[in-house]
Design a protein around this motif. Structure first.
Motif, PDB file in Angstrom:
ATOM      1  N   MET A   1       0.685  -1.234   0.036  1.00  0.00           N
ATOM      2  CA  MET A   1      -0.034   0.026  -0.191  1.00  0.00           C
ATOM      3  C   MET A   1       0.941   1.162  -0.111  1.00  0.00           C
ATOM      4  O   MET A   1       1.750   1.360   0.653  1.00  0.00           O
ATOM      5  CB  MET A   1      -1.033   0.020   1.182  1.00  0.00           C
ATOM      6  N   ALA A   2       0.493   2.147  -0.759  1.00  0.00           N
ATOM      7  CA  ALA A   2       1.424   3.210  -0.877  1.00  0.00           C
ATOM      8  C   ALA A   2       0.487   4.523  -1.003  1.00  0.00           C
ATOM      9  O   ALA A   2      -0.687   4.525  -1.328  1.00  0.00           O
ATOM     10  CB  ALA A   2       2.282   3.204  -2.123  1.00  0.00           C
ATOM     11  N   TRP A   3       1.071   5.898  -0.698  1.00  0.00           N
ATOM     12  CA  TRP A   3       0.525   7.117  -0.779  1.00  0.00           C
ATOM     13  C   TRP A   3       1.554   7.626  -1.874  1.00  0.00           C
ATOM     14  O   TRP A   3       2.608   7.937  -1.648  1.00  0.00           O
ATOM     15  CB  TRP A   3       0.486   7.552   0.457  1.00  0.00           C
ATOM     16  N   TYR A   4       0.735   8.507  -2.749  1.00  0.00           N
ATOM     17  CA  TYR A   4       1.505   9.313  -3.776  1.00  0.00           C
ATOM     18  C   TYR A   4       0.900  10.616  -3.760  1.00  0.00           C
ATOM     19  O   TYR A   4      -0.210  10.889  -3.075  1.00  0.00           O
ATOM     20  CB  TYR A   4       1.284   8.899  -5.214  1.00  0.00           C
ATOM     21  N   ARG A   5       1.577  11.718  -4.131  1.00  0.00           N
ATOM     22  CA  ARG A   5       0.975  12.980  -4.320  1.00  0.00           C
ATOM     23  C   ARG A   5       1.210  13.639  -5.645  1.00  0.00           C
ATOM     24  O   ARG A   5       2.555  13.478  -6.093  1.00  0.00           O
ATOM     25  CB  ARG A   5       1.391  14.042  -2.853  1.00  0.00           C
ATOM     26  N   GLN A   6       0.292  14.749  -5.915  1.00  0.00           N
ATOM     27  CA  GLN A   6       0.751  15.512  -7.130  1.00  0.00           C
ATOM     28  C   GLN A   6       0.283  16.998  -6.903  1.00  0.00           C
ATOM     29  O   GLN A   6      -0.796  17.150  -6.876  1.00  0.00           O
ATOM     30  CB  GLN A   6       0.218  14.705  -8.408  1.00  0.00           C
ATOM     31  N   ALA A   7       1.301  17.948  -7.039  1.00  0.00           N
ATOM     32  CA  ALA A   7       1.165  19.180  -6.979  1.00  0.00           C
ATOM     33  C   ALA A   7       0.932  20.035  -8.165  1.00  0.00           C
ATOM     34  O   ALA A   7       1.436  19.378  -9.241  1.00  0.00           O
ATOM     35  CB  ALA A   7       2.243  19.909  -6.150  1.00  0.00           C
ATOM     36  N   PRO A   8       0.540  20.767  -8.319  1.00  0.00           N
ATOM     37  CA  PRO A   8      -0.063  21.630  -9.572  1.00  0.00           C
ATOM     38  C   PRO A   8       1.348  21.887 -10.311  1.00  0.00           C
ATOM     39  O   PRO A   8       2.217  22.295  -9.791  1.00  0.00           O
ATOM     40  CB  PRO A   8      -0.668  22.685  -9.111  1.00  0.00           C
ATOM     41  N   GLY A   9       1.402  21.084 -11.625  1.00  0.00           N
ATOM     42  CA  GLY A   9       2.733  21.474 -12.313  1.00  0.00           C
ATOM     43  C   GLY A   9       3.748  20.630 -12.134  1.00  0.00           C
ATOM     44  O   GLY A   9       4.850  20.835 -12.619  1.00  0.00           O
ATOM     45  N   LYS A  10       3.464  19.751 -11.259  1.00  0.00           N
ATOM     46  CA  LYS A  10       4.444  18.824 -10.839  1.00  0.00           C
ATOM     47  C   LYS A  10       4.074  17.406 -11.187  1.00  0.00           C
ATOM     48  O   LYS A  10       3.090  16.779 -11.124  1.00  0.00           O
ATOM     49  CB  LYS A  10       4.873  18.701  -9.583  1.00  0.00           C
TER      50      LYS A  10
END
Length: 115
Positions: A34-43
């Motif tokens: 199980m994992a958590w990812y993140r995505q910021a605007p423009g990245k």
């Protein structure tokens, strides 16, 4: 088919805390990772933390000491406890699970850190 539903996102002030949850349902036999990812605007989307079936964990350097990943195998659920949040933690956070050779994604939950 596997469904993932994240919850717990929101607006928090710098230095605050949030706890994200990921509930898995459907054709689940064994969640390997199980994992958590993140995505910021423009990245690009980036790995935040992952936890294996035996409990071993890995964290991105940027969140070490502030975030804690955990899982409840009996409930097919995962969690991300986030503390000492910074504005740069602002992003859409996604739950990801690996089951055998397949992986699945949740729809994402927005976390905004701002005063």
């Amino acid at each position: 088919q596997v469904q993932l539903v994240e919850s717990g996102g929101g607006l928090v002030q710098p230095g605050g805390s949030l706890r994200l949850s990921c509930a898995a349902s459907g054709s689940i036999f064994s969640i390997r990772v199980m994992a958590w990812y993140r995505q910021a605007p423009g990245k690009q989307r980036e790995l935040v933390a992952r936890i294996g079936s035996g409990g071993s964990t890995n964290y991105a350097d940027s969140v070490k000491g502030r975030f804690t990943i955990s899982r409840d195998n009996g409930k097919n659920a995962g969690y991300l406890q986030m503390s000492s949040l910074k504005p740069e933690d602002t992003a859409v956070y996604y739950c990801n699970v690996q089951i055998t050779l397949l992986e699945y994604w949740g729809q994402g939950t927005q976390v905004t850190v701002s005063s």
